[in-house]
Design an enzyme around this catalytic site. Sequence first.
Site, PDB file in Angstrom:
ATOM      1  N   ASN A 130       4.712   4.217   5.348  1.00  0.00           N
ATOM      2  CA  ASN A 130       5.705   5.275   5.111  1.00  0.00           C
ATOM      3  C   ASN A 130       6.596   5.044   3.892  1.00  0.00           C
ATOM      4  OD1 ASN A 130       6.877   3.204   6.631  1.00  0.00           O
ATOM      5  ND2 ASN A 130       8.461   4.557   7.425  1.00  0.00           N
ATOM      6  N   GLU A 227      10.068  -5.771  12.437  1.00  0.00           N
ATOM      7  CA  GLU A 227      10.836  -4.533  12.231  1.00  0.00           C
ATOM      8  C   GLU A 227       9.962  -3.399  12.754  1.00  0.00           C
ATOM      9  OE1 GLU A 227      13.798  -4.221  10.952  1.00  0.00           O
ATOM     10  OE2 GLU A 227      14.138  -6.128   9.941  1.00  0.00           O
ATOM     11  N   CYS A 261      11.354   5.038  10.387  1.00  0.00           N
ATOM     12  CA  CYS A 261      11.631   4.249  11.599  1.00  0.00           C
ATOM     13  C   CYS A 261      12.993   4.622  12.165  1.00  0.00           C
ATOM     14  CB  CYS A 261      11.573   2.765  11.284  1.00  0.00           C
ATOM     15  SG  CYS A 261      12.677   2.249   9.961  1.00  0.00           S
ATOM     16  N   GLU A 438      16.658  -8.472   8.566  1.00  0.00           N
ATOM     17  CA  GLU A 438      16.476  -8.569   7.124  1.00  0.00           C
ATOM     18  C   GLU A 438      17.812  -8.265   6.451  1.00  0.00           C
ATOM     19  OE1 GLU A 438      13.115  -5.930   6.293  1.00  0.00           O
ATOM     20  OE2 GLU A 438      11.788  -7.657   6.507  1.00  0.00           O
TER      21      GLU A 438
HETATM   22  P1  NAD Z   1       0.961  -0.025  12.092  1.00  0.00           P
HETATM   23  O1  NAD Z   1       1.609  -1.019  12.980  1.00  0.00           O
HETATM   24  O2  NAD Z   1      -0.217   0.712  12.579  1.00  0.00           O
HETATM   25  O3  NAD Z   1       0.501  -0.724  10.725  1.00  0.00           O
HETATM   26  C1  NAD Z   1       1.390  -1.499   9.984  1.00  0.00           C
HETATM   27  C2  NAD Z   1       0.599  -2.551   9.218  1.00  0.00           C
HETATM   28  O4  NAD Z   1       0.022  -3.480  10.130  1.00  0.00           O
HETATM   29  C3  NAD Z   1      -0.542  -1.995   8.395  1.00  0.00           C
HETATM   30  O5  NAD Z   1      -0.570  -2.683   7.161  1.00  0.00           O
HETATM   31  C4  NAD Z   1      -1.774  -2.333   9.238  1.00  0.00           C
HETATM   32  O6  NAD Z   1      -2.958  -2.444   8.504  1.00  0.00           O
HETATM   33  C5  NAD Z   1      -1.347  -3.676   9.797  1.00  0.00           C
HETATM   34  N1  NAD Z   1      -2.054  -4.093  11.016  1.00  0.00           N
HETATM   35  C6  NAD Z   1      -2.596  -3.311  11.973  1.00  0.00           C
HETATM   36  N2  NAD Z   1      -3.106  -4.087  12.960  1.00  0.00           N
HETATM   37  C7  NAD Z   1      -2.870  -5.372  12.619  1.00  0.00           C
HETATM   38  C8  NAD Z   1      -3.133  -6.627  13.234  1.00  0.00           C
HETATM   39  N3  NAD Z   1      -3.747  -6.711  14.413  1.00  0.00           N
HETATM   40  N4  NAD Z   1      -2.720  -7.755  12.616  1.00  0.00           N
HETATM   41  C9  NAD Z   1      -2.075  -7.687  11.433  1.00  0.00           C
HETATM   42  N5  NAD Z   1      -1.802  -6.526  10.795  1.00  0.00           N
HETATM   43  C10 NAD Z   1      -2.184  -5.375  11.381  1.00  0.00           C
HETATM   44  O7  NAD Z   1       2.132   0.948  11.645  1.00  0.00           O
HETATM   45  P2  NAD Z   1       2.018   2.295  10.813  1.00  0.00           P
HETATM   46  O8  NAD Z   1       1.382   3.308  11.676  1.00  0.00           O
HETATM   47  O9  NAD Z   1       1.419   1.983   9.471  1.00  0.00           O
HETATM   48  O10 NAD Z   1       3.560   2.621  10.576  1.00  0.00           O
HETATM   49  C11 NAD Z   1       4.315   3.354  11.464  1.00  0.00           C
HETATM   50  C12 NAD Z   1       5.160   2.446  12.343  1.00  0.00           C
HETATM   51  O11 NAD Z   1       5.959   1.587  11.557  1.00  0.00           O
HETATM   52  C13 NAD Z   1       6.127   3.228  13.186  1.00  0.00           C
HETATM   53  O12 NAD Z   1       6.156   2.740  14.501  1.00  0.00           O
HETATM   54  C14 NAD Z   1       7.452   3.006  12.494  1.00  0.00           C
HETATM   55  O13 NAD Z   1       8.594   3.190  13.285  1.00  0.00           O
HETATM   56  C15 NAD Z   1       7.306   1.605  12.039  1.00  0.00           C
HETATM   57  N6  NAD Z   1       8.273   1.306  10.973  1.00  0.00           N
HETATM   58  C16 NAD Z   1       9.329   0.455  11.231  1.00  0.00           C
HETATM   59  C17 NAD Z   1      10.290   0.203  10.235  1.00  0.00           C
HETATM   60  C18 NAD Z   1      11.464  -0.729  10.441  1.00  0.00           C
HETATM   61  O14 NAD Z   1      12.039  -1.191   9.464  1.00  0.00           O
HETATM   62  N7  NAD Z   1      11.867  -1.026  11.668  1.00  0.00           N
HETATM   63  C19 NAD Z   1      10.159   0.825   9.005  1.00  0.00           C
HETATM   64  C20 NAD Z   1       9.090   1.686   8.794  1.00  0.00           C
HETATM   65  C21 NAD Z   1       8.151   1.909   9.773  1.00  0.00           C
END
Ligand code: NAD
Length: 474
Positions: A130, A227, A261, A438
């Site tokens: 995102n 996060e 998020c 962070e």
């Molecule tokens: P996601 O968890 O599907 O993917 C995030 C990353 O993790 C990607 O790079 C993905 O390839 C990687 N990944 C997936 N499976 C993995 C594994 N088993 N081991 C290691 N890496 C792996 O998240 P998304 O769909 O890309 O993003 C949306 C989510 O992110 C939402 O839940 C959102 O709230 C959260 N988010 C949180 C924050 C925050 O700062 N708290 C900020 C932005 C987004």
Amino acid sequence: MADVVSPIDARVLTRVAPAAPAEVDAAVRAARAAQPAWAARTGSDRGRILHAVADLIEARVEELAETETRNTGKILSDTRREVRRAAGSFRYYAGWAEQVRGETIPVGPEYHTYTVPEPHGVVAGVIPWNVPFFFAAKKIAPALAFGNACLLKPAEETPLTALRLGGLLAEAGVPEDLVRVLPGGRETGAALVSHPDVDLIVFTGHHDTGKAIARAAAAHLTPVALELGGKSPQVVFGDADLDRAVDAVVLGVFASCGQMCIAGSRLVLHESVYDEVLDRVAARVRALRVGDPFDQATDLGPQITAAQRDKTLAFIAESRTAGRLVAQSALPDDERLRDGFYVPPTVFDRLDDGARLLREEVFGPVLAVSSFRDDAEALRLADDTDFGLAAGVWTADIARAHRFAGQVRAGTVWINTYRVLSDLVPFGGVGLSGYGRENGTEAAHLYLRPKSVWTSLAGGTPQGYGLGGAGAAG
Ligand code: NAD
């Protein structure tokens, strides 16, 4: 090779080869070898290079923002701001590089005791789709400032600006093996976070992925910061400045097409202002323009993928029976955008208690509205979720605002504002929103670990544990 698709029109922008586990392994080994020399440089030297990275980013804001908009579908004014903020993060942590210090701890006259903050070694950063460029900067800049190496895995949907950042780092003089951007999906990420030579994992993403990463990290007891997502409430009391509250509610959940998020995806309204605020929010939502993110008149672009669009549409479909649809904006009628992943910003109220929309993260432009009678009910509704990332409270009563801020379960609380963030201010969640912080001083605590050094000044044999003073430990 994996297609990189623009969500604006589903066009394939380019193809990127995912890093295979063997490449991940080679990158970790190379980073481990390069890190001690980087840590041995002076803080001012590391800071100078991070400032050079910031210079290179600032000279390319337009190019980077356009690539980001094409790859994420986010409007250009947002991606420009994010690129500038990424440069700001490099400058902020450049300053920190010279500010690292330990402390002398006067345990008693027989000992000279001090701490030395040390980098962990190899940091693995894994980020979502995102805010790709800014999150890449948020992981890499502090890792480097504090003397670590950093391997960054961007989301497979949005690798373009992170890969470009890798090039800018090299151009600025960051040693090649010290930082590596490793494109790919789950397999690449899993290979990285389960590698025994990774010393710290900093993850941003979904809570299910966070759990999988925490499990993988446990195998080597690798420290992790998570996060994760949220279902954040914006609570509006009867005495609030409604003009400002309505603005913040609309932007707080519909900006970035809801893919934030910290999206304020639950609006909790005092019954005395319920109808007025709902009407005003509804009018604003009907007027939102969904469309081409390069068009200045557009308020929000598409969702990132067809899967994310379908997930959001499923929430909208089931909420039609679980509640009342209050307002919805129109979808673009531009033929060029026909294949893009657009969803209409939508508002629901009168939702059943068990409605998923009240508790689960959509990560799309959907707002759930409920009402409260008194402060206790406002707090109960605000906390009625397993997440705990952020909360907003709108009231003219400053005592009530601080009472609420003290009681609500959230890592960040905004009083009479929303969605403001700074490199200086700690950020992170509780519950399903993760753990670790962070930014600011907390970043120094995350990316460094103190070593304690004891020196005997008196000689002799130490006896037993010290209590408030010094003694021998077993
Ligand atoms: P996601 O968890 O599907 O993917 C995030 C990353 O993790 C990607 O790079 C993905 O390839 C990687 N990944 C997936 N499976 C993995 C594994 N088993 N081991 C290691 N890496 C792996 O998240 P998304 O769909 O890309 O993003 C949306 C989510 O992110 C939402 O839940 C959102 O709230 C959260 N988010 C949180 C924050 C925050 O700062 N708290 C900020 C932005 C987004």
